[in-house]
Structures are given as structure tokens and as C-alpha cells.
Write a protein that holds these residues in place. Structure first.
Motif, mmCIF file in Angstrom:
data_model
loop_
_atom_site.group_PDB
_atom_site.id
_atom_site.type_symbol
_atom_site.label_atom_id
_atom_site.label_comp_id
_atom_site.label_asym_id
_atom_site.label_seq_id
_atom_site.Cartn_x
_atom_site.Cartn_y
_atom_site.Cartn_z
ATOM 1 N N PRO A 270 5.829 -40.675 39.081
ATOM 2 C CA PRO A 270 6.019 -40.367 40.503
ATOM 3 C C PRO A 270 4.819 -39.608 41.042
ATOM 4 N N ALA A 271 4.422 -39.918 42.254
ATOM 5 C CA ALA A 271 3.280 -39.235 42.855
ATOM 6 C C ALA A 271 3.603 -37.772 43.079
ATOM 7 N N SER A 272 2.647 -36.915 42.816
ATOM 8 C CA SER A 272 2.858 -35.478 43.002
ATOM 9 C C SER A 272 2.793 -35.077 44.468
ATOM 10 N N VAL A 273 2.177 -35.936 45.297
ATOM 11 C CA VAL A 273 2.065 -35.673 46.728
ATOM 12 C C VAL A 273 2.757 -36.808 47.474
ATOM 13 N N GLN A 274 3.757 -36.463 48.276
ATOM 14 C CA GLN A 274 4.466 -37.468 49.052
ATOM 15 C C GLN A 274 3.759 -37.670 50.389
ATOM 16 N N ARG A 275 3.417 -38.906 50.698
ATOM 17 C CA ARG A 275 2.681 -39.213 51.916
ATOM 18 C C ARG A 275 3.386 -40.311 52.701
ATOM 19 N N GLU A 276 3.173 -40.286 54.006
ATOM 20 C CA GLU A 276 3.759 -41.332 54.841
ATOM 21 C C GLU A 276 3.165 -42.684 54.489
ATOM 22 N N LYS A 277 1.883 -42.701 54.227
ATOM 23 C CA LYS A 277 1.238 -43.909 53.735
ATOM 24 C C LYS A 277 0.163 -43.495 52.747
ATOM 25 N N THR A 543 -4.214 -38.884 37.593
ATOM 26 C CA THR A 543 -4.308 -37.773 38.548
ATOM 27 C C THR A 543 -4.689 -38.276 39.927
ATOM 28 N N LEU A 544 -5.635 -39.192 39.988
ATOM 29 C CA LEU A 544 -6.141 -39.689 41.266
ATOM 30 C C LEU A 544 -5.070 -40.443 42.046
ATOM 31 N N VAL A 545 -4.369 -41.373 41.394
ATOM 32 C CA VAL A 545 -3.362 -42.149 42.127
ATOM 33 C C VAL A 545 -2.197 -41.256 42.540
ATOM 34 N N SER A 546 -1.915 -40.233 41.753
ATOM 35 C CA SER A 546 -0.837 -39.313 42.112
ATOM 36 C C SER A 546 -1.196 -38.522 43.360
ATOM 37 N N LEU A 547 -2.416 -38.007 43.431
ATOM 38 C CA LEU A 547 -2.862 -37.278 44.618
ATOM 39 C C LEU A 547 -2.954 -38.190 45.836
ATOM 40 N N ALA A 548 -3.219 -39.474 45.607
ATOM 41 C CA ALA A 548 -3.285 -40.427 46.722
ATOM 42 C C ALA A 548 -1.916 -40.765 47.276
ATOM 43 N N GLY A 549 -0.841 -40.341 46.578
ATOM 44 C CA GLY A 549 0.511 -40.598 47.046
ATOM 45 C C GLY A 549 1.081 -41.911 46.582
ATOM 46 N N VAL A 550 0.578 -42.448 45.459
ATOM 47 C CA VAL A 550 1.021 -43.751 44.962
ATOM 48 C C VAL A 550 1.814 -43.556 43.676
ATOM 49 N N SER A 551 3.098 -43.908 43.728
ATOM 50 C CA SER A 551 3.945 -43.875 42.534
ATOM 51 C C SER A 551 3.991 -45.267 41.920
ATOM 52 N N LEU A 557 -2.276 -43.192 28.921
ATOM 53 C CA LEU A 557 -1.906 -42.090 28.030
ATOM 54 C C LEU A 557 -2.464 -40.755 28.507
ATOM 55 N N GLY A 558 -3.256 -40.765 29.572
ATOM 56 C CA GLY A 558 -3.796 -39.533 30.122
ATOM 57 C C GLY A 558 -2.750 -38.770 30.906
ATOM 58 N N GLN A 559 -3.086 -37.554 31.263
ATOM 59 C CA GLN A 559 -2.149 -36.671 31.964
ATOM 60 C C GLN A 559 -2.438 -36.636 33.452
ATOM 61 N N ASP A 560 -1.385 -36.663 34.250
ATOM 62 C CA ASP A 560 -1.500 -36.402 35.684
ATOM 63 C C ASP A 560 -1.657 -34.891 35.847
ATOM 64 N N LEU A 561 -2.872 -34.452 36.082
ATOM 65 C CA LEU A 561 -3.152 -33.020 36.146
ATOM 66 C C LEU A 561 -2.661 -32.386 37.434
ATOM 67 N N SER A 562 -2.118 -33.186 38.337
ATOM 68 C CA SER A 562 -1.566 -32.645 39.579
ATOM 69 C C SER A 562 -0.055 -32.478 39.514
ATOM 70 N N ALA A 563 0.557 -32.804 38.365
ATOM 71 C CA ALA A 563 2.019 -32.842 38.272
ATOM 72 C C ALA A 563 2.654 -31.479 38.061
ATOM 73 N N GLY A 564 1.865 -30.444 37.823
ATOM 74 C CA GLY A 564 2.431 -29.110 37.686
ATOM 75 C C GLY A 564 2.729 -28.681 36.268
#
Length: 644
Positions: A270-277, A543-551, A557-564
Motif C-alpha cells: 500500500p502506498a504510504s502517501v494517499q493522493r487524489e491522483k 520507496t519511490l512508487v509509495s511516495l508517488a501514491g501508487v499501491s 525484496l527491497g524495503q519501502d523506506l517511507s512506510a514508517g
């Protein structure tokens, strides 16, 4: 014994020639050789390795003798063996003449890279001519002299062909000679014959390569191509199921929802940042821009624009590349794939289609996807890999009208970034479809050609590495000045990262400091942040796709460093046959012979210190599993998210 004269001449002249070259390398790299071994051991070990490769060629000639004798053609065999050994002698000389320039570039003898680059003669010749012109001229001249000398030698030997059939004494000697050559090829009484890894007896990879010879090094690399799909399984003796289970037990993966039973690493992120688009996503892959050239990372003050830009986004202070070549950086950044001893998946056959990339992932989310490059996109098989895995458009050197500058590696970074700026402006006209681009720079590549009158040169002459780095930074700064003033800035997220550092030197099994690279995520609403934990290039994609708001589903196997979550604080690095695992400032090095060595690493001093304490079995099993899993995912075509 006259019939075996070509064989004896081949051995004697080859051993003398290879010995003289090995003495030359000892003189050139005396400090490194003397630091890990003695001259007698160095020379004797080298002779042993020479007997192996010479024996392979000799066996081919010796084992064909009975077939010739069956047709009473021993004299024909004699002539054929003269020609055979002459050609092999020329090959051996050519490879040794080519070796110093290759070592200067890659800090090792010619290996797989040597024949891979033969497919790109224009780029290779430009690099050699501008960077190693003196040695290139000397090598061509020496090779020409060698051709003339061997030709004359061959003619003389052909005039000495015995005028009778082989006597019985020669047939008695034949099996004895065959046995002695075979013993030389095996070079050991162990179950398995010796190979280049057998001679890796020091802690310096360059010295290990000097102990053998370049023909052996190259041919063994060619031979190993057939084992590429399983290249990293040598690091672990676990079953495939155990390897996968161990890796998926990592904290950042253990809590994920795994959705594809037939693709064991595919999970929902799941994306760490929720965006309208979703935001536009742009990756700028900088050629050879390692921490070596970033002052705040302990390097030279050659990237003031990058230092300025880091005030606007997430700055990685301890980011490490997975390898030392561009295709390895592409594999890690664009696909999130861990490194292996094999060729990068950008080049391997099983990954040319249905192999996960960020472009394929975003394409399924209705993104327009594009690759922008200043050179020829077929280089390193990039065009085929990208076209088969989600990149709908590929822009390369052919598509630039009236470029500002064209060098050996294509148009300048300014031209590439100018096209990227124009493409982002065009994408802004279509708000219904977000845009993804991978822009790959090339100006900071030997022979370091870039436009005149753009920067204040750091040194003379103009075409030096430091000047090229400064120009690459200048072009990057110019682009972001325009981007920040543009309408697309507020709905675009950028990743700026190096593919790898410049030439990797060092006497360590894995020279960690040469894997340290800068990384920066900025744009849109990204707030300034310093990431101080150890991170790998494979962590950037999630990390990049999560910050972009894309789930969505990812096999990474890498870590989403924006996930908390707490950062995994580890990086993996492939250096030749050695895999390095850096975690909490401790480096574990796995070698193909099953050894695991530990070091403490001090990033400020860039110093490795051997540790006597061994890892627990559980920790070592964990590291070995991470080293082995990419071979399983590639071999079984599991690094893929199936279509719904």
C-alpha cells in the motif's frame, strides 16, 4: 620424439612469455602483490595456472593424433599441430598485450566484460583512444610484430616435418605425455580440478587475477555463461523453499500480504502517501556519479548543484550500489532486483519479457512510460530489455534534432535533460494520464567528452574524469532550475541516483567505499529529510512508487523506506565472485568456495578491519539466503506479477 616438437616449443615459449608478462605486472603492481604474497609464490602459482590453460590446448592436439594415424596421416597431424599452436600462441600474446589497459579500467584481468564489449567497437575504440592511446598503439604494434614473428616461426617449423610415419617409440611416449598434460590441467588431486577460484588465495582480487593468465581468465568466463541461471546458488546449501522462506521472514516482508502462490515474493504494497491522483515519476540515472565526487559524502567538491538540490528532498547518506556496471545499476533501480555473479538480467534471456520493472508496474496503472538516453539504446541490450518489460517509448541518439553536442557516447546530458523537460511539459497537457520516465545520462563516461564553455574546468586537459563529473552536475542543476519553475513540478516526483561509482579499485574482497553513491528523492510535496541508515539501490523502487501514491503488487525484496518501519539498515554488493553484505557497519563477504569473512567498516575513514568473531549459524544462513534467492527468481521466472 620429433613428432612432439611443436608441443614442446608451444609449452616452452608460452611459459617464458607468460612469465615475462607476469613479472611486468609484478613491477606495475608491486605494492599490492608484495602486501599479500611473496614473489616466489606469485611466480610459482602463476606457472601452475599456466600449465592448466596450456594443457587444455595441448589435449586437443594430442587426442586427435590417433584419428590422424588411423588414416596414416601423422605428417598432416604434425602440420596441423604447428598451425594450431601458432594460432593459440598468438591468442595468448594478444590477450596479454590487451591486459594492462583492461586492468587500468576494471582493476582485474580480462573477463566476461572483455568479449561483451566487443559488440560495441565504436564506443570501445573511442574509450581506448582517448584514455589509453599510448598503450593501444603499443599493443597494436606489438601484436603486429608478434604476427610476423609467429608467421616466420611457423614457416620454419613446417619445413621440418618428419618424412616418415611415427615410430613405435613415439607411440609408447604418447600416453605418458597425454597423462602428464592431463595432470597439469587438473593441477590437484582433489575431487574437482583447479579453476580460477582455486587460485584466489589472497585478499586482493587484482592479485588473485594476476596469479592466472588472461586467456585462462577469459575462457573461464565464457565457460561460466552456461551456469549463469544458477550463479548465486553456490553461496547457499539450503533448499529453494528454505531460501525463499528465510528471505520472506525479513521484518519488512513478513507482515505483507502475499497474493500469488506461484510467485512467492509477490506482495501487496500500500502506498504510504494517499493522493487524489498519482504523481508523475521520473528516475534520473547518473552515469558513474559515486560518493567519490560528493563533498558531503566524503568525496571531492565537484557536485555543488547536487549538494544544493539535497536541501529540497530526501537525501540518502549511506546508499550503496549493488554492482560496478551500468546494467547492474539499471537492474537494481528499475527492477529492484538483487545482484548476482551472472550477467545483469538486462542481458539474460529469461528476463527479456515478463520480468518486473517499475515501467511495467506503472504501465498497468495507466502511466505513459518512456526511456530517454543520449547514446544508442541497443548498447548493453537496454532497448530490448526495456521494450519487453513495460517501456512503451524509447528515445535515443537518433531522435535528437540539432543536438548541442555529440560525443563518442551520444548527445550531451544537456540535450537529454532538455528532451526530458519538453516531455514533462507535454505530459502536463494530458492530466488524465500520468507520466513515467527513466533518463540515463552518459557525459560522465570515458572518454569524458562534453560541450565547451559550459563549466569552469577543474583541471587541464579538458577531457578528464573530474571535469566530466562537474559538467554532469552542471547539466543536472540546469535541468532542475527549469523543472522547479515549471507547472509539472508540483505533480512530479524525481529520483536522482548514480548507477555506480567510477572505476573500482582496491585490495579488499569487496571495496565498500567504491559502492557508496548519492541518492535524492525530490519534487511535488516531498519535504527535506536525511536518511542516515544503510540502504541499497533495491530499496529505491518500492520507496519511490509509495511516495508517488501508487499501491499495487510488487515482487521486490527491497524495503519501502517511507512506510514508517525501522529501516533494514543493510546493503548488498556484488564484486566479481564475491558478495558483500553490509549491515550495521559490519561487512560479511561470501566467496564461491563457501567461505564467509567478516569485517568492521568505518565509513568516515573508509576502512575495513577484519573481525575474528564468526556470525551465528542463523545470521549466516540469512545472508546466504539473500545471496542465493535472485538465481532462483531468475531461473524459474518468478520475478513477475501475472496479469489479473
Amino acid at each position: 620424439m620429433k613428432f612432439f616438437r611443436p608441443l614442446f616449443l608451444f609449452y616452452s615459449t608460452s611459459l617464458i612469455g607468460l612469465g615475462l608478462f607476469r613479472i611486468l605486472y609484478f613491477i606495475l603492481y608491486n605494492d599490492r602483490v608484495q602486501a599479500v604474497t611473496s614473489l616466489p609464490v606469485y611466480l610459482i602459482t602463476g606457472i601452475r595456472a599456466d600449465f592448466i590453460v596450456l594443457g587444455y590446448f595441448a589435449l586437443i592436439a594430442l587426442m586427435t593424433l590417433p584419428a590422424f594415424a588411423l588414416f596414416k596421416a601423422e605428417r598432416t597431424w604434425y602440420k596441423a599441430s604447428i598451425l594450431w599452436f601458432s594460432l593459440i600462441g598468438l591468442l595468448i600474446l594478444f590477450m596479454e598485450f590487451a591486459t594492462p589497459a583492461f586492468i587500468a579500467q576494471y582493476d582485474t584481468r580480462p573477463n566476461r566484460l572483455f568479449f561483451e564489449y566487443l559488440a560495441y567497437p565504436q564506443e570501445v575504440f573511442a574509450t581506448l583512444w582517448n584514455g589509453f592511446r599510448g598503450w593501444l598503439i603499443a599493443s597494436v604494434g606489438a601484436t603486429g610484430v608478434a604476427v610476423i614473428g609467429i608467421r616466420q616461426h611457423t614457416k620454419r617449423q613446417l619445413r621440418k616435418v618428419p618424412n616418415q610415419r611415427m615410430p613405435w617409440q613415439t607411440w609408447v611416449a604418447w600416453p605418458l605425455i597425454l597423462f602428464m598434460v592431463f595432470v597439469g590441467v587438473r593441477s590437484t588431486v582433489s575431487h574437482r580440478p583447479a579453476n580460477p577460484a582455486y587460485f584466489a588465495t589472497t585478499a586482493d582480487p587484482l592479485v588473485n587475477s594476476l596469479l592466472i593468465n588472461s586467456t585462462y581468465s577469459l575462457l573461464y568466463a565464457v565457460y561460466n555463461l552456461k551456469h549463469e541461471s544458477k550463479a548465486n546458488l553456490v553461496y547457499s546449501n539450503q533448499t529453494e523453499q528454505e531460501i525463499i522462506r528465510t528471505v520472506l521472514n525479513e521484518p519488512h516482508l513478513a507482515q505483507q500480504q502475499f497474493t500469488q502462490p506461484n510467485y512467492p515474493t509477490v506482495h501487496v504494497q500500500p502506498a504510504s502517501v494517499q493522493r487524489e491522483k498519482p504523481l508523475n515519476v521520473v528516475i534520473i540515472l547518473e552515469e558513474s556519479l559515486g560518493a567519490t565526487f560528493v563533498e558531503s559524502l566524503g568525496g571531492l567538491p565537484l557536485t555543488p548543484n547536487l549538494e544544493r538540490l539535497k536541501q529540497h528532498g530526501w537525501w540518502f547518506e549511506q546508499l550503496y550500489a549493488t554492482g560496478v556496471r551500468s546494467v547492474r545499476g539499471i537492474e537494481a533501480v528499475v527492477a529492484g532486483f538483487p545482484p548476482t555473479r551472472a550477467r545483469s538480467t538486462v542481458k539474460l534471456s529469461n528476463s527479456q519479457r515478463d520480468f518486473f520493472t517499475i515501467a511495467e508496474f506503472l504501465q498497468r496503472k495507466n502511466y505513459a512510460t518512456e526511456f530517454l538516453y543520449g547514446g544508442e539504446a541497443h548498447f548493453d541490450n537496454m532497448a530490448t530489455f526495456f521494450a519487453g518489460n513495460g517501456f512503451a517509448s524509447i528515445i535515443d541518439q537518433r531522435h535528437y534534432e540539432n543536438p548541442k553536442f555529440v560525443g563518442s557516447w551520444g548527445v550531451s546530458d544537456e540535450d537529454v535533460f532538455g528532451r526530458l523537460h519538453a516531455r514533462l511539459q507535454t505530459a502536463q497537457q494530458n492530466p488524465q494520464q500520468p507520466y513515467f520516465a527513466l533518463a540515463f545520462s552518459s557525459s560522465n563516461h570515458e572518454p569524458f567528452e562534453f560541450p565547451d564553455n559550459t563549466i569552469e574546468l577543474t583541471e587541464q586537459p579538458k577531457q578528464t574524469l573530474n571535469n566530466a563529473v562537474k559538467y554532469a552536475d552542471y547539466a543536472l542543476g540546469q535541468f532542475f532550475d527549469k523543472a522547479m519553475a515549471s507547472d509539472y513540478w508540483h505533480n512530479t516526483i524525481f529520483l536522482v541516483v548514480a548507477d555506480h561509482d567510477t572505476r573500482v579499485y582496491g585490495n579488499e574482497l569487496v571495496p565498500v567505499n567504491k559502492f557508496h553513491i548519492p541518492g535524492l528523492i525530490l519534487g511535488a510535496d516531498i519535504q527535506p529529510k536525511r536518511l542516515t541508515a544503510i540502504a541499497s539501490q533495491i530499496d529505491l523502487l518500492p520507496t519511490l512508487v509509495s511516495l508517488a501514491g501508487v499501491s499495487g503488487e510488487l515482487p521486490t525484496l527491497g524495503q519501502d523506506l517511507s512506510a514508517g518501519m525501522a529501516p533494514v539498515n543493510r546493503a548488498m554488493m556484488q564484486f566479481g565472485d564475491n558478495l558483500g553484505w553490509l549491515e550495521d557497519h559490519e561487512l560479511t563477504v561470501l566467496t564461491v568456495d563457501g567461505k564467509a569473512m567478516r569485517y568492521s567498516y568505518e565509513p568516515v575513514q573508509q576502512r575495513l578491519t577484519p573481525l575474528n568473531e564468526s556470525l551465528s549459524d542463523a545470521e549466516l544462513t540469512r545472508i546466504r539466503a539473500h545471496a542465493a534467492i535472485p538465481s532462483i527468481l531468475y531461473q524459474q521466472r518468478l520475478y513477475h506479477v501475472p496479469q489479473p
